[in-house]
Design an enzyme around this catalytic site. Sequence first.
Site, PDB file in Angstrom:
ATOM      1  N   CYS A 110       0.437   0.431  -9.672  1.00  0.00           N
ATOM      2  CA  CYS A 110       0.441  -0.310  -8.406  1.00  0.00           C
ATOM      3  C   CYS A 110      -0.934  -0.925  -8.170  1.00  0.00           C
ATOM      4  CB  CYS A 110       0.789   0.585  -7.224  1.00  0.00           C
ATOM      5  SG  CYS A 110       0.812  -0.372  -5.689  1.00  0.00           S
TER       6      CYS A 110
ATOM      7  N   ASN B 282      10.601   6.840  -7.760  1.00  0.00           N
ATOM      8  CA  ASN B 282       9.331   6.246  -8.169  1.00  0.00           C
ATOM      9  C   ASN B 282       8.208   7.111  -7.600  1.00  0.00           C
ATOM     10  OD1 ASN B 282       7.022   4.020  -7.454  1.00  0.00           O
ATOM     11  ND2 ASN B 282       8.150   3.415  -9.274  1.00  0.00           N
TER      12      ASN B 282
ATOM     13  N   ASN C  76       4.814   5.652 -11.448  1.00  0.00           N
ATOM     14  CA  ASN C  76       4.162   4.394 -11.120  1.00  0.00           C
ATOM     15  C   ASN C  76       2.658   4.542 -11.355  1.00  0.00           C
ATOM     16  OD1 ASN C  76       3.116   2.101 -10.018  1.00  0.00           O
ATOM     17  ND2 ASN C  76       3.928   2.423  -7.962  1.00  0.00           N
TER      18      ASN C  76
ATOM     19  N   GLY D 110       0.809  -1.211   0.000  1.00  0.00           N
ATOM     20  CA  GLY D 110       0.000   0.000   0.000  1.00  0.00           C
ATOM     21  C   GLY D 110       0.840   1.257   0.000  1.00  0.00           C
TER      22      GLY D 110
HETATM   23  C1  LIG Z   1       7.333  -5.576  -1.768  1.00  0.00           C
HETATM   24  C2  LIG Z   1       7.271  -4.875  -3.087  1.00  0.00           C
HETATM   25  C3  LIG Z   1       7.033  -3.504  -3.132  1.00  0.00           C
HETATM   26  C4  LIG Z   1       6.964  -2.837  -4.348  1.00  0.00           C
HETATM   27  N1  LIG Z   1       6.762  -1.488  -4.350  1.00  0.00           N
HETATM   28  C5  LIG Z   1       6.737  -0.818  -5.535  1.00  0.00           C
HETATM   29  C6  LIG Z   1       6.607   0.594  -5.576  1.00  0.00           C
HETATM   30  O1  LIG Z   1       6.571   1.254  -4.560  1.00  0.00           O
HETATM   31  N2  LIG Z   1       6.537   1.197  -6.794  1.00  0.00           N
HETATM   32  C7  LIG Z   1       6.624   0.479  -7.967  1.00  0.00           C
HETATM   33  O2  LIG Z   1       6.560   1.064  -9.049  1.00  0.00           O
HETATM   34  N3  LIG Z   1       6.792  -0.854  -7.945  1.00  0.00           N
HETATM   35  C8  LIG Z   1       6.849  -1.515  -6.760  1.00  0.00           C
HETATM   36  N4  LIG Z   1       7.035  -2.879  -6.758  1.00  0.00           N
HETATM   37  C9  LIG Z   1       7.171  -3.599  -8.053  1.00  0.00           C
HETATM   38  C10 LIG Z   1       8.637  -3.832  -8.396  1.00  0.00           C
HETATM   39  O3  LIG Z   1       9.300  -2.612  -8.587  1.00  0.00           O
HETATM   40  C11 LIG Z   1       8.751  -4.667  -9.684  1.00  0.00           C
HETATM   41  O4  LIG Z   1       8.128  -3.995 -10.735  1.00  0.00           O
HETATM   42  C12 LIG Z   1       8.135  -6.035  -9.518  1.00  0.00           C
HETATM   43  O5  LIG Z   1       8.424  -6.524  -8.255  1.00  0.00           O
HETATM   44  C13 LIG Z   1       8.574  -7.033 -10.586  1.00  0.00           C
HETATM   45  O6  LIG Z   1       9.907  -7.385 -10.459  1.00  0.00           O
HETATM   46  P1  LIG Z   1      10.419  -8.694  -9.626  1.00  0.00           P
HETATM   47  O7  LIG Z   1       9.610  -9.853 -10.089  1.00  0.00           O
HETATM   48  O8  LIG Z   1      11.869  -8.803  -9.939  1.00  0.00           O
HETATM   49  O9  LIG Z   1      10.164  -8.388  -8.183  1.00  0.00           O
HETATM   50  C14 LIG Z   1       7.125  -3.563  -5.550  1.00  0.00           C
HETATM   51  C15 LIG Z   1       7.366  -4.928  -5.503  1.00  0.00           C
HETATM   52  C16 LIG Z   1       7.450  -5.601  -4.295  1.00  0.00           C
HETATM   53  C17 LIG Z   1       7.726  -7.060  -4.285  1.00  0.00           C
END
Ligand SMILES: Cc1cc2nc3c(=O)[nH]c(=O)nc-3n(C[C@H](O)[C@H](O)[C@H](O)COP(=O)(O)O)c2cc1C
Lengths: 305, 305, 279, 279
Positions: free
Chosen positions: A129, A98, A126, A71
């Site tokens: 989300c 971001n 972003n 969140g």
């Molecule tokens: C715990 C968590 C928090 C995340 N928070 C954000 C965020 O604040 N803003 C955003 O654009 N993406 C967020 N993401 C998405 C990641 O930046 C990324 O796009 C996504 O995890 C896919 O890559 P991965 O499979 O290597 O984790 C988050 C991902 C995770 C797992």
Amino acid sequence: MNLSVQIGRLTLQNPVMVASGTFGYGIEYAQLLDLNQLGAVTVKGIRLHPVRGNATPRTAEVTSGMLNAIGLQGPGVDGFIRKYWPFLKALKVPTLINVWGTTVEEYAEVARRFDALGDVGALELNVSCPNIKEGGAQFGTDVKLLSQVVTACRQATTLPLITKLSPNVVSIAPYAKAAEDAGSDALSIMNSYPAMAIDIETRRPKLANITGGLTGPCIKPIAIKLVWEAAKAVKIPIIGMGGIQTAADAIEFILAGATAVAVGTANFYEPQTALQVIAGIREFLVRNGIADVRKIVGCLLAGER
Amino acid sequence: MNLSVQIGRLTLQNPVMVASGTFGYGIEYAQLLDLNQLGAVTVKGIRLHPVRGNATPRTAEVTSGMLNAIGLQGPGVDGFIRKYWPFLKALKVPTLINVWGTTVEEYAEVARRFDALGDVGALELNVSCPNIKEGGAQFGTDVKLLSQVVTACRQATTLPLITKLSPNVVSIAPYAKAAEDAGSDALSIMNSYPAMAIDIETRRPKLANITGGLTGPCIKPIAIKLVWEAAKAVKIPIIGMGGIQTAADAIEFILAGATAVAVGTANFYEPQTALQVIAGIREFLVRNGIADVRKIVGCLLAGER
Amino acid sequence: MLVGELTASPAPTILLPPMLEETVQILANDRDSDLYFRLVVRAPRVAPLVQPGQFAHVRVLPMKATLLRRPFSIFQVAGDTFSILYKAVGQGTEVLSRMPPGEELSVIGPLGRGFTVPQPGAETPLLVAGGYGMAAMYLLAQRSPQRGIVFVGGRRRVDILCEDEFRALGWQVRVATEDGSHGEMGLVTQPLLAELRRGTDGKKLFACGPTPMLKAVGKIADEFQLPAELSMDEHMCCGVGVCLTCVIPVKAGDGWEYQRTCTEGPVFDSRQVAWEVEK
Amino acid sequence: MLVGELTASPAPTILLPPMLEETVQILANDRDSDLYFRLVVRAPRVAPLVQPGQFAHVRVLPMKATLLRRPFSIFQVAGDTFSILYKAVGQGTEVLSRMPPGEELSVIGPLGRGFTVPQPGAETPLLVAGGYGMAAMYLLAQRSPQRGIVFVGGRRRVDILCEDEFRALGWQVRVATEDGSHGEMGLVTQPLLAELRRGTDGKKLFACGPTPMLKAVGKIADEFQLPAELSMDEHMCCGVGVCLTCVIPVKAGDGWEYQRTCTEGPVFDSRQVAWEVEK
Ligand SMILES: Cc1cc2nc3c(=O)[nH]c(=O)nc-3n(C[C@H](O)[C@H](O)[C@H](O)COP(=O)(O)O)c2cc1C
Ligand SMILES: Cc1cc2nc3c(=O)[nH]c(=O)nc-3n(C[C@H](O)[C@H](O)[C@H](O)COP(=O)(O)OP(=O)(O)OC[C@H]3O[C@@H](n4cnc5c(N)ncnc54)[C@H](O)[C@@H]3O)c2cc1C
Ligand SMILES: Cc1cc2nc3c(=O)[nH]c(=O)nc-3n(C[C@H](O)[C@H](O)[C@H](O)COP(=O)(O)OP(=O)(O)OC[C@H]3O[C@@H](n4cnc5c(N)ncnc54)[C@H](O)[C@@H]3O)c2cc1C
Ligand SMILES: Cc1cc2nc3c(=O)[nH]c(=O)nc-3n(C[C@H](O)[C@H](O)[C@H](O)COP(=O)(O)O)c2cc1C
Ligand code: FES
Ligand code: FES
């Protein structure tokens, strides 16, 4: 051997960054790896004001991946600048901010604030989300709203703008094109995929938010396809992410059309991942006698058997 | 203990069937498990005419799952009836025919042919195959086309109609609703998710078709969410599938709102899976003192902490 | 076995060879040479059913994020055991090569249509094998009442497997390695061609190995107008005919169709294979 | 250690306790009782840094489709080794319990803010521990120059761990089990309440165990107006403060905010925990 790549006017020393929300504000990992070896650090999503985030449980482990519904907890622009910016500013590698908001105006205002700050590497918008009720994915699954957000931010800043697209669409091409047309300098693909898990003993969803975003190795084949499709639709560079654990994963993204990549979930279980990926890309290029990583961007041999 | 469930006017002795395309025409597995223990057998997608299918390689293994782009190879209605129907007709459990076409008329014609055959359990309309150029997913990602297909088939047959939805949409609710409104007796959720993998050494896509459908345990959290969302949108029963390996997985789908489930990819590596799932559901019900599986359909406790 | 026997159906039309799923215990799993290993398992139910050229579909249970079974030709059968001869090439085979005796595997088998075992008085079998293709060839040689010649080829000396075992069966062995480290230098088709130039009467080819080798053998069979049975190597998911992954183009009527190497194959009459279909 | 030292920044403002990643070798991994195991690893770099109440974030490498690390309190430190006392409750701990000495784990540690070690002349420590919470309590007892009383509780006799070891340190031990199979019958808070009713002067509570127990201890601390430090148990992904998974509601100003148990905790002053915030 050249590993450096260009994202808009921003030069990265190598194409491997860390994904937003999986690397805090950089400082947390400073003792575990040399941040100055990364292509860039991307910080957790920031909106104008502090955000408390969702109730817990906020994550659940699933097969070859995880769900999260944080969140977008965060300190807001001022809190971030006070608490984390002095550290990040002093790094030799660029920081990507971001950015999110619940209105087009808020996105633009946050962009303006970071524009004024100086030294920011780029803004990553972003619009994808899945874990907040207002804002987030709603902007990323509506081409018109997406255009408005990017256009407003484009007017608010001269910083490189990266639009982080949602995977949760029938076809990513129109969204990629809309972001490009509205002045985005690059795309990030992909954010987490909307998903859910249930504890069968308690019969409750494993997340307090009920649904969350799926990330980790399980989503890589989806991400590769989206990058490949978007790369055919636009000329601006793409930052590929989704399940990267190894250099081979990263190279798959690069061949599909990504100019750079980001390591996300893997940071949680292996903080060295990004550095291992950089080393592995270098090795791959040496082994194949390629002097410049940019030579393999989008070099998928398809349809020419 | 009651395990039987209702899909339209069709009664299944238990809620566990096998998914189309992962169980051939039943006969291939006849030596490895007792088919008469299943809830139902669903056969590989059939269109009017024989189909040669895509070039090879047609599959690739990925983390906790696989990609496929078979291209709906099959014997066509006549070939199927000649080669496989005598065996299937003699089973004690119903056969579900997975139907596809490249036009609305073809869907309806195939439906008519199976209506005339007699003894068919139900028709599952595959409007969501990502691996063919014409037909398939195009009908599943356009609400109007989806309505047309279901309406035409509804007019062509009195057999129970199950619409197999595509996961590749922004929100599944309008598609679920459209299928219900057009006369579908049930929904199947989900088909494979469009995805891709690249061999970095050859720089070629791992599939001749370049892209394929992702299936297996890696997609389960996506499927659970889609079932949950669709269940809130419609009154007709849902057959949940996507990554089911264990009874716990199946129960997760049932709690999310599925009346029945189907085992797909797991058949390939463990042909006993469906039988193990049936046994495990029974055990779960006994352990929890529940006399009827229908009592837990959709019984997710959400928002009532 | 007629599948129809399993049901009350009066119209059983499809013949399927007997197969079953068995949890088997590893008795031995030793390095043969280089990256090749020999795995022996106790499989009292599967072992007695095996025909030369058939394969076992093996689930390597310690693999967790890699789910599919791996197909291996059955190499030897002895009492209630069978063995496979495998090369560690990727994730599955590497994990397999580290499994000690006592651990368990799940096996579905025997699968597929094997070779036609030469009958006394029939053609003289010329077996052509490359790399792990020698595994399938060995069982054929052993079961064949007619002796013949085995042509074995590989990149280097370490790729030549069970040469002595073929000789022990009373077969002639001709070896070729690409680097000349053992036998003739070159491809295995060279000694084969030399043999055929000496005469083709009453000879029949059987081949198992990499696809380019099979294609070359098919072409040679065409040229010399000899019958040939080829064991085709395609990626497989289910191994039992349901997924339609493992298909190859096979001539049918005026054209061609995709047939399953796991079910209609892996052994095909070389005249049936539609090599010319471009993928 | 100041993170600022790692960079050229003139404005280092955030203090992070020292932590590092180390590949450690298993020296022993034996069953303690029932589902509890003791794991000893050689960790020359992590072990010397450990403070009571800190944890190690452990990657159980043989898990393949289950990726995340598992957090465990550090139980004992001896020379270049440390140990954990863990209960096999799920996938990760079950796989861990089957790993033999000689195999390797990856560890990030020591992590988190631990307990305030009682100083000579300070309050008398009353430790309250449930189940595997005894692990964190043991290191605190060992490092505390002030002796006190340990209240240990569990469901059954097998849930009472290292009782003798606490006594060997010269601490009093009061045991309660829910089924009465050992010590007093009932919850661990009963003997604690009995003790506090005898007098509260100069006493301080320290607790580690299941959340309902922590909540009960917090309430008791409130009632008796005693200081209490609670080690909170929340699911964790990263363990180092980046993912914001492990948060609990903590009082801040007039309201509350989510703080990270891995970084601001796991040990919190009980007065700070905002129990009343409904999830
Ligand atoms: C715990 C968590 C928090 C995340 N928070 C954000 C965020 O604040 N803003 C955003 O654009 N993406 C967020 N993401 C998405 C990641 O930046 C990324 O796009 C996504 O995890 C896919 O890559 P991965 O499979 O290597 O984790 C988050 C991902 C995770 C797992
Ligand atoms: C009928 C048949 C008989 C075979 N007999 C033998 C034998 O006797 N000895 C032996 O060493 N090998 C044999 N193979 C090849 C063997 O199946 C592969 O080497 C093995 O599957 C590789 O698995 P991996 O996990 O190590 O490799 P990976 O490359 O990690 O495997 C990835 C995927 O590709 C598939 N795959 C990779 N290579 C092959 C291949 N050459 N053929 C088919 N699928 C492949 C795997 O099954 C898996 O699904 C046979 C293959 C077939 C089809
Ligand atoms: C600071 C801290 C200290 C701990 N110290 C100990 C200890 O000394 N001894 C001990 O036995 N256990 C301890 N735990 C609990 C331990 O982390 C879990 O029992 C363990 O993670 C379970 O993993 P699993 O794979 O066996 O269970 P699974 O249920 O399969 O795990 C699934 C997921 O849930 C998480 N999880 C499950 N239970 C817990 C839990 N109780 N707390 C946090 N995460 C959980 C896992 O980490 C994993 O991410 C501690 C937890 C925390 C937060
Ligand atoms: C090899 C393969 C072939 C498939 N063929 C069909 C098909 O013909 N018709 C169809 O509706 N779905 C088909 N599917 C999709 C499955 O029926 C099922 O929806 C999907 O695999 C998700 O379930 P799973 O993860 O358990 O495999 C196929 C899936 C696989 C893996
Ligand atoms: S491997 Fe499935 S049909 Fe041959
Ligand atoms: S576990 Fe990631 S912030 Fe605490």
